[in-house]
Design a protein around this motif. Sequence first.
Motif, mmCIF file in Angstrom:
data_model
loop_
_atom_site.group_PDB
_atom_site.id
_atom_site.type_symbol
_atom_site.label_atom_id
_atom_site.label_comp_id
_atom_site.label_asym_id
_atom_site.label_seq_id
_atom_site.Cartn_x
_atom_site.Cartn_y
_atom_site.Cartn_z
ATOM 1 N N SER A 69 -42.246 24.017 13.230
ATOM 2 C CA SER A 69 -40.849 24.390 13.480
ATOM 3 C C SER A 69 -40.316 23.664 14.713
ATOM 4 C CB SER A 69 -40.720 25.904 13.684
ATOM 5 O OG SER A 69 -41.075 26.600 12.520
ATOM 6 N N ASN A 70 -41.129 23.608 15.759
ATOM 7 C CA ASN A 70 -40.724 22.884 16.967
ATOM 8 C C ASN A 70 -40.497 21.403 16.672
ATOM 9 O OD1 ASN A 70 -40.753 25.100 18.654
ATOM 10 N ND2 ASN A 70 -42.780 24.691 19.500
ATOM 11 N N ALA A 71 -41.390 20.808 15.878
ATOM 12 C CA ALA A 71 -41.253 19.390 15.533
ATOM 13 C C ALA A 71 -39.956 19.147 14.771
ATOM 14 C CB ALA A 71 -42.448 18.927 14.712
ATOM 15 N N ALA A 72 -39.651 20.016 13.810
ATOM 16 C CA ALA A 72 -38.426 19.859 13.013
ATOM 17 C C ALA A 72 -37.185 20.000 13.883
ATOM 18 C CB ALA A 72 -38.403 20.880 11.884
ATOM 19 N N LEU A 73 -37.175 20.985 14.762
ATOM 20 C CA LEU A 73 -36.009 21.189 15.623
ATOM 21 C C LEU A 73 -35.828 20.017 16.590
ATOM 22 C CD1 LEU A 73 -33.641 22.914 16.491
ATOM 23 C CD2 LEU A 73 -35.198 24.205 17.972
ATOM 24 N N ALA A 74 -36.906 19.549 17.186
ATOM 25 C CA ALA A 74 -36.814 18.403 18.095
ATOM 26 C C ALA A 74 -36.344 17.160 17.348
ATOM 27 C CB ALA A 74 -38.162 18.147 18.764
ATOM 28 N N ALA A 75 -36.865 16.929 16.141
ATOM 29 C CA ALA A 75 -36.442 15.772 15.342
ATOM 30 C C ALA A 75 -34.955 15.855 15.037
ATOM 31 C CB ALA A 75 -37.257 15.703 14.054
ATOM 32 N N TYR A 76 -34.472 17.033 14.675
ATOM 33 C CA TYR A 76 -33.035 17.230 14.411
ATOM 34 C C TYR A 76 -32.204 16.918 15.660
ATOM 35 C CZ TYR A 76 -28.669 19.838 14.216
ATOM 36 O OH TYR A 76 -27.348 20.207 14.323
ATOM 37 N N LEU A 89 -37.302 18.837 24.360
ATOM 38 C CA LEU A 89 -38.459 19.582 24.860
ATOM 39 C C LEU A 89 -38.031 20.725 25.767
ATOM 40 C CD1 LEU A 89 -41.009 16.709 25.584
ATOM 41 C CD2 LEU A 89 -40.959 18.278 23.621
ATOM 42 N N LYS A 90 -37.010 20.515 26.562
ATOM 43 C CA LYS A 90 -36.498 21.569 27.449
ATOM 44 C C LYS A 90 -36.024 22.768 26.630
ATOM 45 C CE LYS A 90 -34.728 23.037 31.485
ATOM 46 N NZ LYS A 90 -35.230 24.390 31.672
ATOM 47 N N GLU A 91 -35.298 22.486 25.529
ATOM 48 C CA GLU A 91 -34.855 23.580 24.659
ATOM 49 C C GLU A 91 -36.056 24.328 24.073
ATOM 50 O OE1 GLU A 91 -31.715 24.320 21.094
ATOM 51 O OE2 GLU A 91 -33.054 22.606 20.793
ATOM 52 N N LEU A 92 -37.048 23.579 23.628
ATOM 53 C CA LEU A 92 -38.231 24.204 23.043
ATOM 54 C C LEU A 92 -39.006 25.025 24.070
ATOM 55 C CD1 LEU A 92 -39.504 21.320 20.743
ATOM 56 C CD2 LEU A 92 -38.212 23.370 20.089
ATOM 57 N N GLU A 93 -39.063 24.550 25.304
ATOM 58 C CA GLU A 93 -39.729 25.317 26.366
ATOM 59 C C GLU A 93 -38.951 26.592 26.679
ATOM 60 O OE1 GLU A 93 -41.964 22.011 29.132
ATOM 61 O OE2 GLU A 93 -39.797 22.213 29.346
ATOM 62 N N ASP A 94 -37.640 26.470 26.802
ATOM 63 C CA ASP A 94 -36.805 27.601 27.197
ATOM 64 C C ASP A 94 -36.665 28.657 26.106
ATOM 65 O OD1 ASP A 94 -36.442 26.294 29.597
ATOM 66 O OD2 ASP A 94 -34.366 25.685 29.171
ATOM 67 N N ARG A 95 -36.554 28.227 24.862
ATOM 68 C CA ARG A 95 -36.248 29.167 23.785
ATOM 69 C C ARG A 95 -37.391 29.444 22.830
ATOM 70 N NH1 ARG A 95 -30.093 27.684 21.991
ATOM 71 N NH2 ARG A 95 -29.193 27.908 24.049
ATOM 72 N N HIS A 96 -38.387 28.580 22.804
ATOM 73 C CA HIS A 96 -39.438 28.715 21.794
ATOM 74 C C HIS A 96 -40.851 28.634 22.381
ATOM 75 C CE1 HIS A 96 -36.297 28.472 18.783
ATOM 76 N NE2 HIS A 96 -35.809 27.454 19.456
ATOM 77 N N ASP A 97 -40.963 28.789 23.694
ATOM 78 C CA ASP A 97 -42.266 28.857 24.374
ATOM 79 C C ASP A 97 -43.171 27.659 24.120
ATOM 80 O OD1 ASP A 97 -41.635 31.351 25.497
ATOM 81 O OD2 ASP A 97 -42.257 32.375 23.665
#
Length: 141
Positions: A69-76, A89-97
Amino acid sequence: FFKQKTAYEIYQCDWSSDVCSSDLIRALRVPMPGNGCGKFDALDRAADILNNAENYPIFFHCQAGKQRSNAALAAYRMRHCGWSLDQALKELEDRHDLDRDGKESVLVKHLAAYEKHLAADALHQAGRPAREPVQSPATNR
């Protein structure tokens, strides 16, 4: 009462689900290994599915709910929103641990290679040759 919705699954093995068998939900699946280090064309497809307004509202998930899920969101974010890898990556750290330096460091390196892939594709689309093909440290394209 319900409009057609899209359920988007990122999965490692080939399986089907009765959950998406009704006319209310359309299932789209993108095969990807459990660590999220999918081939670049799979990341492109995942990003394109998330970007397509015809799929909205959309729910996307992977079996474990983390790396794929993280990979898909970052790719988008990188492919369609113009975000840098650091912004994604900042979004994934802040919102998705996202654990950038720990267990998910392999995914982070893979996404860095994906960012270079996107830059090479942009050069190609502009009519300029890319220097050399980009390979991920995690998988071969």
